[in-house]
Write a protein that holds these residues in place. Structure first.
Motif, mmCIF file in Angstrom:
data_model
loop_
_atom_site.group_PDB
_atom_site.id
_atom_site.type_symbol
_atom_site.label_atom_id
_atom_site.label_comp_id
_atom_site.label_asym_id
_atom_site.label_seq_id
_atom_site.Cartn_x
_atom_site.Cartn_y
_atom_site.Cartn_z
ATOM 1 N N ALA A 140 67.274 26.879 5.143
ATOM 2 C CA ALA A 140 68.138 26.262 6.219
ATOM 3 C C ALA A 140 67.413 25.981 7.396
ATOM 4 N N GLY A 141 65.994 26.282 7.359
ATOM 5 C CA GLY A 141 65.231 25.633 8.412
ATOM 6 C C GLY A 141 65.526 26.389 9.712
ATOM 7 N N VAL A 142 65.374 27.749 9.681
ATOM 8 C CA VAL A 142 65.652 28.597 10.583
ATOM 9 C C VAL A 142 64.769 29.645 10.722
ATOM 10 N N ASP A 143 64.763 30.616 12.042
ATOM 11 C CA ASP A 143 63.965 31.476 11.943
ATOM 12 C C ASP A 143 64.869 32.910 11.344
ATOM 13 N N GLN A 144 63.852 33.528 10.434
ATOM 14 C CA GLN A 144 64.779 34.720 9.901
ATOM 15 C C GLN A 144 65.368 35.762 10.500
ATOM 16 N N GLU A 145 64.594 35.937 11.709
ATOM 17 C CA GLU A 145 65.193 37.002 12.719
ATOM 18 C C GLU A 145 66.569 36.733 13.138
ATOM 19 N N GLU A 146 66.949 35.450 13.431
ATOM 20 C CA GLU A 146 68.328 35.227 13.667
ATOM 21 C C GLU A 146 69.310 35.467 12.423
ATOM 22 N N LEU A 147 68.815 35.290 11.318
ATOM 23 C CA LEU A 147 69.906 35.821 10.220
ATOM 24 C C LEU A 147 69.910 37.219 9.861
ATOM 25 N N GLN A 148 68.753 38.104 10.362
ATOM 26 C CA GLN A 148 68.680 39.294 10.152
ATOM 27 C C GLN A 148 69.395 40.218 11.134
ATOM 28 N N GLY A 149 69.115 39.910 12.452
ATOM 29 C CA GLY A 149 69.657 40.734 13.560
ATOM 30 C C GLY A 149 71.027 40.874 13.634
ATOM 31 N N PRO A 150 71.723 41.941 14.419
ATOM 32 C CA PRO A 150 72.967 41.939 14.651
ATOM 33 C C PRO A 150 73.515 40.981 15.698
ATOM 34 N N GLN A 151 72.621 40.368 16.394
ATOM 35 C CA GLN A 151 73.183 39.557 17.473
ATOM 36 C C GLN A 151 73.534 38.191 16.838
#
Length: 116
Positions: free
Chosen positions: A33-44
Motif C-alpha cells: 500500500a506504500g504506507v508505514d507498517q506501524e500505522e497498520l499494526q497499532g491500536p490507534q
C-alpha cells in the motif's frame, strides 16, 4: 472473486482482515500500500493518508478481481505484473506513487477492449 470486505463491525478499515484475505503479513501489506507498517499494526486510528492508500489497494484489487479466481491471485498480479503504458511499473508501484486512479482507469480500459 467476490469483493474484499475489510471493515470491522465498527465500520473501520481493518488491515489485519485484508492481510488475512490476501494471505500476507501486515508488513507486506504496508509495503504493497506504500504506507508505514506501524500505522497498520497499532491500536490507534490510521491517518487519512494511510486509510486512503489501503482503500486504493483494495479498490484496485476489487476492480481487477473478476479476472482472477481468488483475491490472492489478484494480489499476485497487483504486485508483479508490469502494466503496458506505464514504463513497466506494476499496479503496486503506481498505487505507492499515488496513482491508483490511473490503475483503475487502465483496468477499465482493458476490460472495455482498449489496449495500451
Amino acid at each position: 472473486m467476490h469483493s474484499i470486505d475489510y471493515f470491522n463491525h465498527h465500520g473501520q478499515a481493518d488491515p489485519r482482515k485484508v492481510a488475512f484475505i490476501l494471505r500476507t503479513s501486515i508488513t507486506e501489506l504496508a509495503v504493497a500500500a506504500g504506507v508505514d507498517q506501524e500505522e497498520l499494526q497499532g491500536p490507534q486510528m490510521m491517518s487519512d493518508e494511510t486509510q486512503n492508500r489501503l482503500d486504493n489497494l483494495v479498490d484496485v484489487l476489487n476492480k481487477v478481481g473478476p479476472r482472477f479466481a481468488t483475491p490472492v491471485m489478484a494480489y499476485h498480479w497487483y504486485r508483479s505484473e508490469p502494466l503496458a503504458g506505464f514504463d513497466g511499473q506494476t499496479a503496486m508501484q503506481l498505487v505507492q506513487a499515488g496513482k491508483a486512479q490511473q490503475v483503475v482507469e487502465y483496468i477499465e480500459a482493458v476490460g472495455a477492449g482498449i489496449f495500451y
